[in-house]
Design a protein around this motif. Structure first.
Motif, PDB file in Angstrom:
ATOM      1  N   ALA A  82       4.753   5.292  44.718  1.00  0.00           N
ATOM      2  CA  ALA A  82       4.637   6.524  44.095  1.00  0.00           C
ATOM      3  C   ALA A  82       3.963   6.454  42.877  1.00  0.00           C
ATOM      4  CB  ALA A  82       5.966   7.407  44.475  1.00  0.00           C
ATOM      5  N   PRO A  83       3.046   6.168  42.582  1.00  0.00           N
ATOM      6  CA  PRO A  83       2.442   5.997  41.226  1.00  0.00           C
ATOM      7  C   PRO A  83       2.267   7.269  40.344  1.00  0.00           C
ATOM      8  CG  PRO A  83       0.604   5.726  42.757  1.00  0.00           C
ATOM      9  CD  PRO A  83       2.085   6.028  43.101  1.00  0.00           C
ATOM     10  N   THR A  84       2.403   7.001  39.125  1.00  0.00           N
ATOM     11  CA  THR A  84       1.999   8.178  38.091  1.00  0.00           C
ATOM     12  C   THR A  84       0.543   7.865  37.304  1.00  0.00           C
ATOM     13  OG1 THR A  84       3.088   7.044  36.393  1.00  0.00           O
ATOM     14  CG2 THR A  84       4.263   8.809  37.708  1.00  0.00           C
ATOM     15  N   PHE A  85      -0.083   6.687  37.926  1.00  0.00           N
ATOM     16  CA  PHE A  85      -1.416   6.407  37.219  1.00  0.00           C
ATOM     17  C   PHE A  85      -1.973   5.636  38.095  1.00  0.00           C
ATOM     18  CE2 PHE A  85       2.074   3.680  35.343  1.00  0.00           C
ATOM     19  CZ  PHE A  85       1.596   2.400  35.836  1.00  0.00           C
ATOM     20  N   VAL A  86      -3.220   5.143  37.856  1.00  0.00           N
ATOM     21  CA  VAL A  86      -4.159   4.234  38.695  1.00  0.00           C
ATOM     22  C   VAL A  86      -3.347   3.276  39.550  1.00  0.00           C
ATOM     23  CG1 VAL A  86      -4.716   2.789  36.839  1.00  0.00           C
ATOM     24  CG2 VAL A  86      -6.115   2.934  38.997  1.00  0.00           C
ATOM     25  N   SER A  87      -3.621   3.121  40.816  1.00  0.00           N
ATOM     26  CA  SER A  87      -2.799   2.378  41.500  1.00  0.00           C
ATOM     27  C   SER A  87      -3.142   1.960  42.895  1.00  0.00           C
ATOM     28  CB  SER A  87      -1.278   2.880  41.765  1.00  0.00           C
ATOM     29  OG  SER A  87      -0.345   1.834  41.949  1.00  0.00           O
ATOM     30  N   GLY A  88      -2.770   0.959  43.646  1.00  0.00           N
ATOM     31  CA  GLY A  88      -3.036   0.530  45.054  1.00  0.00           C
ATOM     32  C   GLY A  88      -1.826  -0.116  45.446  1.00  0.00           C
ATOM     33  N   LEU A  89      -1.734  -0.470  46.845  1.00  0.00           N
ATOM     34  CA  LEU A  89      -0.567  -1.423  47.239  1.00  0.00           C
ATOM     35  C   LEU A  89      -0.889  -2.821  46.726  1.00  0.00           C
ATOM     36  CD1 LEU A  89      -0.244   0.355  50.748  1.00  0.00           C
ATOM     37  CD2 LEU A  89       0.953   0.731  48.634  1.00  0.00           C
ATOM     38  N   LEU A  90      -1.791  -3.344  46.805  1.00  0.00           N
ATOM     39  CA  LEU A  90      -2.028  -4.585  46.476  1.00  0.00           C
ATOM     40  C   LEU A  90      -2.096  -4.695  44.615  1.00  0.00           C
ATOM     41  CD1 LEU A  90      -2.923  -7.579  47.049  1.00  0.00           C
ATOM     42  CD2 LEU A  90      -5.191  -7.123  47.035  1.00  0.00           C
ATOM     43  N   ALA A  91      -2.870  -3.987  44.084  1.00  0.00           N
ATOM     44  CA  ALA A  91      -2.977  -4.051  42.857  1.00  0.00           C
ATOM     45  C   ALA A  91      -3.346  -2.811  42.160  1.00  0.00           C
ATOM     46  CB  ALA A  91      -4.059  -5.136  42.344  1.00  0.00           C
ATOM     47  N   GLN A  92      -3.217  -2.537  40.888  1.00  0.00           N
ATOM     48  CA  GLN A  92      -3.656  -1.249  40.174  1.00  0.00           C
ATOM     49  C   GLN A  92      -5.017  -1.462  39.834  1.00  0.00           C
ATOM     50  OE1 GLN A  92      -1.199  -1.962  36.764  1.00  0.00           O
ATOM     51  NE2 GLN A  92       0.611  -0.608  37.496  1.00  0.00           N
TER      52      GLN A  92
END
Length: 334
Positions: A82-92
């Protein structure tokens, strides 16, 4: 020699071992479940090279990495972020300035839920250097009210080549929303890729392969997920600029919009000078194209061609609903 990872406790040390502004290498030697271990992603300036050695890491609540340069032979499953900025499940972020990146045989399964966050992807929010992705897949649910959201990469800021890559699940966002890539902005080819995720957007530039796609070629690729958006919406690509060749591609889905330029395969077909020839060869569409408002340009293959287009050996079947400028192959050509 790479650092060896055999336990969840080993994995928890990755962030402290990864060197800032330098390459650090890791290799898994066993499957790891992170459900009961607190994990902090690596620093965004640490250039990680990761070999999963065909192992699985499960149940993460954060991305694995801040920045990842290479990753291979890894499965990530059960992740919920549940990110608040640029993100992914592997890496930002994938890649680093002037450092080409590669992702090979990486499989991602999980969920990203965010509010008005831009740049979200099953693998990463952004790729910032040239990236080659091969044999990568994502089974993801991604929900955001932000832009540049996709099943694999939210936005590519350098060349992105994708071969044998796929997405299933659901992708939701605002604008520049794609099954594989939200905003593919700097060229690179897409070959033998497919999307089966439902793609839903409340804004413009929406497609099964890419919402916005600039440069490169798309070959032997397809979409079978329903697509919903506002303007420049396509079964394969919503807004296409300088993609000079579409070859042996298809879209089998319903395309629904409330704005102009909606196509079974391509929404808006452009070149930078709107004079360069674009070729669409042996492509087909099956499904229903529908607009819920009285706006223009609906086509079975291309909604609107702004640039000269050579459309050869293409066909479509199904209903196409538009106010004006309707075509089984092309809705409107400038």
């Amino acid at each position: 020699d790479p650092y060896q990872i055999a336990t969840a406790e080993d994995f928890a040390k990755v962030a402290t071992l990864a060197k800032v502004d330098a390459a650090t290498y890791f290799k898994m030697t066993a499957d790891v479940d992170m459900a009961s271990v607190e994990y902090v992603p690596t620093d965004s300036l640490a250039m990680v090279h990761f070999d999963g050695d065909n192992h699985t890491v499960a149940n993460l609540k954060t991305p694995l990495f801040g920045t990842c340069v290479t990753c291979k032979n890894l499965t990530v499953t059960g992740s919920e972020v549940a990110p608040t900025f640029v993100s992914g499940l592997l890496a930002q972020v994938i890649g680093a300035t002037d450092v080409p990146a590669t992702l090979t045989n990486v499989k991602i399964q999980g969920k990203i839920t965010a509010a008005a966050v831009n740049y979200l992807g099953g693998f990463a929010g952004k790729s910032v250097s040239d990236l080659n992705m091969t044999d990568c897949s994502a089974d993801v649910t991604i929900e955001s009210s932000g832009s540049s959201v996709a099943g694999l990469i939210g936005a590519s800021l350098a060349v992105l080549n994708m071969t044998n890559c796929s997405v299933t699940g659901t992708v939701k966002g605002k604008g520049n929303i794609g099954g594989l890539v939200g905003n593919k902005s700097k060229g690179g080819d897409v070959v033998n890729c497919f999307n089966k995720s439902e793609v839903v957007a409340t804004g413009n530039s929406v497609g099964g392969i890419a919402g916005n796609c600039t440069g490169g070629n798309i070959e032997n690729s397809y979409n079978e997920g329903n697509i919903t958006g506002v303007q420049n919406v396509g079964g394969l690509v919503g807004n296409s600029t300088d993609v000079l060749n579409y070859s042996k591609c298809y879209s089998k889905c319903n395309v629904t919009t409330s704005g102009a330029q909606y196509g079974g395969v391509i929404g808006a077909l452009k070149s930078s000078d709107n004079a360069t020839m674009v070729k669409v060869t042996e492509c087909w569409y099956s499904g229903n194209v529908k607009c819920t408002a009285n706006v223009n340009c609906g086509g079975g293959i291309v909604a609107r061609a702004y640039t000269p287009a050579e459309v050869t050996k293409c066909w479509s079947e199904g209903d196409i609903n538009a106010y004006t400028n309707i075509g089984g192959i092309i809705g409107y050509s400038n």
